[in-house]
Design a protein around this motif. Structure first.
Motif, PDB file in Angstrom:
ATOM      1  N   TYR A  52      49.228  26.584  36.361  1.00 53.97           N
ATOM      2  CA  TYR A  52      48.368  27.340  37.271  1.00 53.97           C
ATOM      3  C   TYR A  52      48.156  26.575  38.560  1.00 53.97           C
ATOM      4  N   ASP A  53      48.358  27.254  39.687  1.00 51.98           N
ATOM      5  CA  ASP A  53      48.139  26.653  41.003  1.00 51.98           C
ATOM      6  C   ASP A  53      46.854  27.218  41.604  1.00 51.98           C
ATOM      7  N   ALA A  54      45.784  26.411  41.562  1.00 53.65           N
ATOM      8  CA  ALA A  54      44.491  26.860  42.066  1.00 53.65           C
ATOM      9  C   ALA A  54      44.522  27.123  43.569  1.00 53.65           C
ATOM     10  N   ALA A  55      45.448  26.474  44.275  1.00 52.67           N
ATOM     11  CA  ALA A  55      45.555  26.687  45.722  1.00 52.67           C
ATOM     12  C   ALA A  55      46.256  27.996  46.052  1.00 52.67           C
ATOM     13  N   GLN A  56      46.882  28.617  45.067  1.00 49.18           N
ATOM     14  CA  GLN A  56      47.577  29.899  45.227  1.00 49.18           C
ATOM     15  C   GLN A  56      48.651  29.832  46.316  1.00 49.18           C
ATOM     16  N   GLU A  57      49.434  28.767  46.260  1.00 50.50           N
ATOM     17  CA  GLU A  57      50.480  28.562  47.259  1.00 50.50           C
ATOM     18  C   GLU A  57      51.884  28.487  46.666  1.00 50.50           C
ATOM     19  N   ASP A  58      52.021  27.945  45.468  1.00 50.82           N
ATOM     20  CA  ASP A  58      53.334  27.724  44.865  1.00 50.82           C
ATOM     21  C   ASP A  58      53.734  28.954  44.067  1.00 50.82           C
ATOM     22  N   ILE A  59      54.708  29.725  44.556  1.00 49.95           N
ATOM     23  CA  ILE A  59      55.065  30.980  43.901  1.00 49.95           C
ATOM     24  C   ILE A  59      55.746  30.783  42.553  1.00 49.95           C
ATOM     25  N   SER A  60      56.102  29.557  42.182  1.00 51.73           N
ATOM     26  CA  SER A  60      56.703  29.312  40.870  1.00 51.73           C
ATOM     27  C   SER A  60      55.638  29.133  39.789  1.00 51.73           C
ATOM     28  N   HIS A  61      54.351  29.179  40.166  1.00 54.14           N
ATOM     29  CA  HIS A  61      53.250  28.998  39.237  1.00 54.14           C
ATOM     30  C   HIS A  61      52.413  30.268  39.133  1.00 54.14           C
ATOM     31  N   TYR A  62      51.552  30.312  38.128  1.00 52.01           N
ATOM     32  CA  TYR A  62      50.549  31.371  38.053  1.00 52.01           C
ATOM     33  C   TYR A  62      49.542  31.181  39.185  1.00 52.01           C
ATOM     34  N   MET A  63      49.058  32.305  39.744  1.00 49.69           N
ATOM     35  CA  MET A  63      48.070  32.244  40.822  1.00 49.69           C
ATOM     36  C   MET A  63      46.755  32.911  40.460  1.00 49.69           C
ATOM     37  N   GLY A  64      46.674  33.561  39.303  1.00 48.09           N
ATOM     38  CA  GLY A  64      45.397  34.062  38.835  1.00 48.09           C
ATOM     39  C   GLY A  64      45.164  35.552  38.919  1.00 48.09           C
ATOM     40  N   GLY A  65      46.073  36.317  39.510  1.00 47.88           N
ATOM     41  CA  GLY A  65      45.888  37.765  39.558  1.00 47.88           C
ATOM     42  C   GLY A  65      45.801  38.344  38.156  1.00 47.88           C
ATOM     43  N   ASP A  66      45.021  39.400  37.976  1.00 49.64           N
ATOM     44  CA  ASP A  66      44.808  39.931  36.632  1.00 49.64           C
ATOM     45  C   ASP A  66      44.378  41.400  36.683  1.00 49.64           C
ATOM     46  N   LEU A  67      44.180  41.978  35.493  1.00 44.23           N
ATOM     47  CA  LEU A  67      43.750  43.371  35.411  1.00 44.23           C
ATOM     48  C   LEU A  67      42.371  43.563  36.030  1.00 44.23           C
ATOM     49  N   ARG A  68      41.496  42.560  35.896  1.00 44.81           N
ATOM     50  CA  ARG A  68      40.152  42.698  36.433  1.00 44.81           C
ATOM     51  C   ARG A  68      40.186  42.826  37.962  1.00 44.81           C
ATOM     52  N   GLY A  69      41.060  42.076  38.610  1.00 44.82           N
ATOM     53  CA  GLY A  69      41.185  42.203  40.057  1.00 44.82           C
ATOM     54  C   GLY A  69      41.609  43.594  40.464  1.00 44.82           C
ATOM     55  N   LEU A  70      42.537  44.187  39.715  1.00 40.04           N
ATOM     56  CA  LEU A  70      42.980  45.548  39.993  1.00 40.04           C
ATOM     57  C   LEU A  70      41.894  46.554  39.638  1.00 40.04           C
ATOM     58  N   GLU A  71      41.157  46.284  38.533  1.00 39.39           N
ATOM     59  CA  GLU A  71      40.075  47.186  38.146  1.00 39.39           C
ATOM     60  C   GLU A  71      39.001  47.278  39.226  1.00 39.39           C
ATOM     61  N   LYS A  72      38.669  46.153  39.810  1.00 40.99           N
ATOM     62  CA  LYS A  72      37.654  46.162  40.864  1.00 40.99           C
ATOM     63  C   LYS A  72      38.125  46.987  42.063  1.00 40.99           C
ATOM     64  N   ALA A  73      39.415  46.890  42.369  1.00 39.48           N
ATOM     65  CA  ALA A  73      39.955  47.689  43.472  1.00 39.48           C
ATOM     66  C   ALA A  73      39.943  49.175  43.124  1.00 39.48           C
ATOM     67  N   ILE A  74      40.307  49.502  41.882  1.00 40.41           N
ATOM     68  CA  ILE A  74      40.282  50.902  41.447  1.00 40.41           C
ATOM     69  C   ILE A  74      38.861  51.443  41.514  1.00 40.41           C
ATOM     70  N   GLN A  75      37.929  50.674  40.963  1.00 34.63           N
ATOM     71  CA  GLN A  75      36.538  51.100  40.890  1.00 34.63           C
ATOM     72  C   GLN A  75      35.933  51.325  42.279  1.00 34.63           C
ATOM     73  N   SER A  76      36.345  50.507  43.231  1.00 31.71           N
ATOM     74  CA  SER A  76      35.803  50.623  44.591  1.00 31.71           C
ATOM     75  C   SER A  76      36.375  51.802  45.368  1.00 31.71           C
ATOM     76  N   GLY A  77      37.409  52.440  44.835  1.00 32.01           N
ATOM     77  CA  GLY A  77      38.054  53.540  45.548  1.00 32.01           C
ATOM     78  C   GLY A  77      39.133  53.098  46.514  1.00 32.01           C
ATOM     79  N   TYR A  78      39.523  51.824  46.430  1.00 32.71           N
ATOM     80  CA  TYR A  78      40.522  51.254  47.345  1.00 32.71           C
ATOM     81  C   TYR A  78      41.814  52.071  47.332  1.00 32.71           C
ATOM     82  N   PHE A  79      42.335  52.336  46.142  1.00 31.18           N
ATOM     83  CA  PHE A  79      43.624  53.030  46.054  1.00 31.18           C
ATOM     84  C   PHE A  79      43.479  54.504  46.419  1.00 31.18           C
ATOM     85  N   ASN A  80      42.345  55.104  46.080  1.00 31.20           N
ATOM     86  CA  ASN A  80      42.115  56.493  46.482  1.00 31.20           C
ATOM     87  C   ASN A  80      42.091  56.631  48.000  1.00 31.20           C
TER      88      ASN A  80
END
Length: 635
Positions: A52-80
Motif C-alpha cells: 500500500y502506498d499512502a502517498a497515492q503516487e506509485d501505480i504499481s501499489h494499492y492506493m486505497g480506492g474502495d466500494l465505500r468511496g464509490l458509495e459516497k459518490a453514488i449517495q451524493s448524486g454525483y453520478f446522477n
C-alpha cells in the motif's frame, strides 16, 4: 424513509431494470483508483503493508480506492448529476495481491484481474460497517453482503452495475518448480514464468502458499453458501488440471494464431478452455454457477468479460447459451460484452456470433468494446497542441458494424439477443481505458480536445463508456501520444492535493458531459438513430480543416439531428469555399429548420441561429468545439 422518497426510490429501481442498454451511459472506474472512502481496509489483516502506498503516487501499489468511496459518490448524486446510468468497476473479487513477474516487474494486484477466489470480494474494497451503520462480518459472507448492498444503493439511484470478470486466467496461484526442490523460490523468475511449451505442459506445477500476498490455491474448492443461497460449485477451478500449465510466450499477446489462447499471461495462469479438454464442461458449468449468483442474488446487471480472444471460441458458445438458459427470463435485462483487444472489425464482431455459424445464427456475446472505433477516433483527435488528424478513417470505421466481412456475413451479429437488441445496437464505444492505449488526455493533449473527444463519444452510435476522471479533464502528465503504458491509472480523489467532488462538479468538463448526457436522454435520435456521414475535411481548402459532420436520423427520415465537430484551434465551417453540405433526400428536410440545441467550446460566443435545413448548409463550428442541431418544423 418517507412515502414520497420510497416511491421515487422504487421508480428508479424499475427504471434500471426496464431501461434498454442502448439508452445507457457507462462510467468505467478502477475501484482502487476512484476514492478512498474507508482507510481501514487499506492494509487488510495479514497482508503485506508494503503493498500500500499512502502517498497515492506509485501505480504499481494499492492506493486505497474502495466500494465505500464509490458509495459516497453514488449517495451524493454525483453520478446522477453527471448523467451516468451504469457503473462498470474493475474486478472486485478476491485477488492475488502481488506478483513477482508482470509487465514492468513486481506489481500489486490492485487492478483486480488476478483472481484467487471467484466467490469472495477482495478485502481491500469492502468495509466492516454499512453506510447506515450495520455490521459486516470479516469473512466471505460479510464481504459479499457489502457488495450486494453496493449494488442495491446504485439501483436506488437508477444506476446499473456491470461486473468485470475474468475467465481466461487466474492470478499466480501456482508456481513452476523449476529446480525441483518442492519450494516456491520467489526470487527466481523461472518459478514465476516458464517459456511457452507448444506441445505438452509443465508437470512441475504446484499450488503456492504465500498468505501475505494472498498467493494461495484457487477457489472455490467446493460448494459455497453465501447470502443464504447454496452455490453448487464443484471445485473445478481448484484443480491443477483445469489450467494449461504451458508457460508464457511474449509474442502471443499480439498474435492470432492460436498460441494466444493457450499460454499464460506473464505469471497469470491460463485456464484450459479447450473443448477437447477433460474439464471443458465442468469449467463452463462452474462459471455459469458463479455468475448466475452474481447476476441474480447479488443483482449485478451485466458482465464485462476480459481477454475474450485468449479463450477458445467454443467456450463462449457454451458459456453464453448455458448462462442465458440458467437465467431464464431474467437474461433479457442483462448484458454480456467482451474485451477483444483488436482493431480489426471482423475479429471484434466474430465474438457476437457463435463459432458454429452458419448452423446457428444466435448471438454469442451481446456485444464487444469497439476498439476499431477507439483507435480511429484517437487518430482523429488525440494529437498534441493544435495538431489534429482526419476523420476519414473514423467515418469508414463507423460503417464496419453493418459491413460484410470475408465470411459473407455482417461483422456484428444483426440478430437480436434476449432483450430484442442486437450487437450492432449494443456495441460499447470508448476513447480511453486502463490498458496499454491509456488515458486520452496525456502530456500535450489539451482539456478542450479531451472534451471534444467525449462529445464525439456521446453523439455517435453505441453505448458510450467514459473513463473515470475524464469529467475533470484529468491529465496523465507522464503519458505521451503514441506511447502505450499504464501511467493513466492514477488516483482520482487523492487524500492530499486532489480535487473535491464539489471542485469536479463545478468544472467545465463535468458540466459539458452532463449537458451531453442530458441531450442524449432528451433526443432519442442520439441513442438509436441511424448514422449518416455528411462532411469530412475536404483537403481542398482550409475553411473546413479538422471538421467532421454527421446526422442521426429516424428510419423514415422525418426526425433527425446534425452534429458538427471541429478539431482545429480555429473557427471552421462545413464548406470548402465552393461545396457545402446538402442533406440527402432520405432526410425529410423540407419546411424544417436546424435549431442549435448544444454548443461546446464556445461559452462566450453568441448562440448559432436557426438555419433552413433544405438548402446548402455552411454550418459554423467554434474552435475545438461541437454544435448539435435538432431538426424542427419552421413556424
Amino acid at each position: 424513509m418517507c412515502i414520497r422518497a420510497l416511491c421515487v426510490s422504487l421508480l428508479l429501481v424499475v427504471s434500471v431494470h426496464g431501461r434498454p442498454w442502448s439508452d445507457d451511459v457507462i462510467y468505467f472506474a478502477m475501484a482502487d483508483r476512484f476514492s478512498d472512502g474507508d482507510p481501514a481496509n487499506n492494509v487488510p489483516a495479514g497482508s503485506d503493508p508494503a503493498l500500500y502506498d499512502a502517498a497515492q503516487e506509485d501505480i504499481s501499489h494499492y492506493m486505497g480506492g474502495d466500494l465505500r468511496g464509490l458509495e459516497k459518490a453514488i449517495q451524493s448524486g454525483y453520478f446522477n448529476k453527471l448523467g451516468i446510468t451504469a457503473l462498470w468497476l474493475t474486478p472486485v473479487v478476491r485477488n492475488v495481491w502481488r506478483s513477482g513477474y508482470d509487465l514492468g516487474g513486481w506489481k500489486a494486484g490492485y487492478h483486480g484481474y488476478w483472481t484467487q477466489d471467484w466467490l469472495d470480494i477482495d478485502p481491500h474494497l469492502v468495509s466492516r460497517t454499512g453506510l447506515t451503520g450495520e455490521s459486516y462480518s470479516d469473512d466471505a459472507e460479510g464481504r459479499m453482503e457489502h457488495y450486494r448492498d453496493f449494488v442495491k444503493l446504485a439501483h436506488s439511484k437508477g444506476i446499473k452495475v456491470i461486473q468485470d470478470v475474468v475467465m481466461n486466467h487466474a492470478g499466480p496461484v501456482f508456481y513452476y518448480d523449476a529446480n525441483g526442490d518442492g519450494t516456491f523460490n520467489m526470487e527466481q523468475k523461472d518459478e514465476w514464468v516458464q517459456p511457452f511449451k507448444k506441445n505438452g505442459f509443465y508437470a512441475n506445477s504446484a499450488w503456492a502458499d504465500v498468505p501475505k500476498w494472498n498467493i494461495e490455491k484457487a477457489q472455490p474448492d467446493g460448494p459455497r453458501n453465501l447470502l443464504g443461497v447454496p452455490i453448487a460449485t464443484k471445485g473445478t477451478l481448484a484443480r491443477l488440471d483445469s489450467y494449461g500449465r504451458k508457460g508464457f510466450s511474449p509474442d502471443s499477446l499480439g498474435k492470432s494464431d492460436g498460441e494466444e489462447v493457450t499460454c499464460d499471461f506473464f505469471s497469470l495462469r491460463d485456464i484450459w478452455t479447450d473443448p477437447k479438454g477433460g474439464n471443458f464442461d465442468a469449467l463452463v458449468d462452474e462459471f455459469v454457477e458463479i455468475y448466475q449468483f452474481y447476476l441474480t442474488t447479488v443483482g449485478v446487471d451485466g458482465l464485462r468479460i476480459d481477454t475474450v480472444k485468449h479463450v477458445h471460441p467454443e467456450f463462449w458458445d457454451a458459456f453464453t447459451s448455458r448462462l442465458r438458459k440458467r437465467l431464464g427470463p431474467a437474461a433479457a435485462g442483462k448484458i454480456l460484452f467482451g474485451e477483444v483487444y483488436d482493431g480489426d472489425p471482423e475479429r471484434l464482431g466474430q465474438y457476437t456470433w457463435r463459432s458454429d455459424w452458419p448452423r446457428s445464427n444466435e448471438p454469442g456475446l451481446d456485444s464487444v468494446l469497439d476498439f476499431n472505433f477507439c483507435f480511429n477516433a484517437r487518430n482523429y483527435l488525440r494529437h498534441p497542441g493544435a495538431e489534429y488528424g482526419s476523420a476519414a478513417k473514423l467515418e469508414k470505421s463507423l460503417a464496419t458494424r453493418t459491413g460484410t466481412g470475408a465470411k459473407a456475413r455482417p461483422y456484428y451479429n444483426p440478430n437480436p439477443g434476449p432483450d430484442g437488441l442486437n450487437a450492432q445496437q449494443k456495441a460499447v464505444t470508448f476513447i480511453e481505458n486502463h490498458d496499454g492505449l491509456n488515458r486520452f488526455r496525456v502530456h500535450g493533449i489539451t482539456a478542450e480536445r479531451n472534451r471534444l473527444a467525449q462529445g464525439l463519444l456521446m453523439t455517435l452510435p453505441g453505448i458510450p463508456c467514459l473513463y473515470y476522471g475524464t469529467e475533470f479533464d484529468l491529465l496523465d502528465g507522464r503519458g505521451k501520444p503514441g506511447e502505450d503504458g499504464e501511467t493513466g491509472r492514477m488516483m482520482f480523489y487523492r487524500q492530499k492535493g486532489g480535487p473535491t467532488m464539489a471542485d469536479v462538479a463545478s468544472s467545465a468538463g463535468f458540466k459539458e458531459i452532463s449537458k451531453l448526457a442530458s441531450l442524449r436522454a432528451k433526443l432519442p435520435l442520439l441513442r438509436t438513430g441511424k448514422l449518416i456521414p455528411l462532411w469530412v475535411d475536404s483537403g481542398s481548402s482550409s475553411n473546413d480543416d479538422g471538421v467532421f459532420a454527421f446526422a442521426r436520423a429516424s428510419e423514415d427520415g422525418e426526425s433527425f439531428a446534425v452534429v458538427v465537430l471541429n478539431a482545429s484551434g480555429e473557427d471552421r465551417v462545413t464548406s470548402d469555399g465552393t461545396n457545402q453540405i446538402k442533406l440527402p433526400a432520405t432526410l425529410k428536410s423540407a419546411g424544417k429548420l436546424l435549431h442549435p440545441v448544444l454548443t461546446t467550446g464556445a461559452e462566450k460566443q453568441p448562440r448559432a441561429p436557426d438555419i433552413a435545413a433544405d438548402g446548402p448548409l455552411s454550418l459554423s463550428v467554434p474552435a475545438s468545439g461541437m454544435v448539435v442541431y435538432e431538426a424542427i418544423r419552421a413556424k
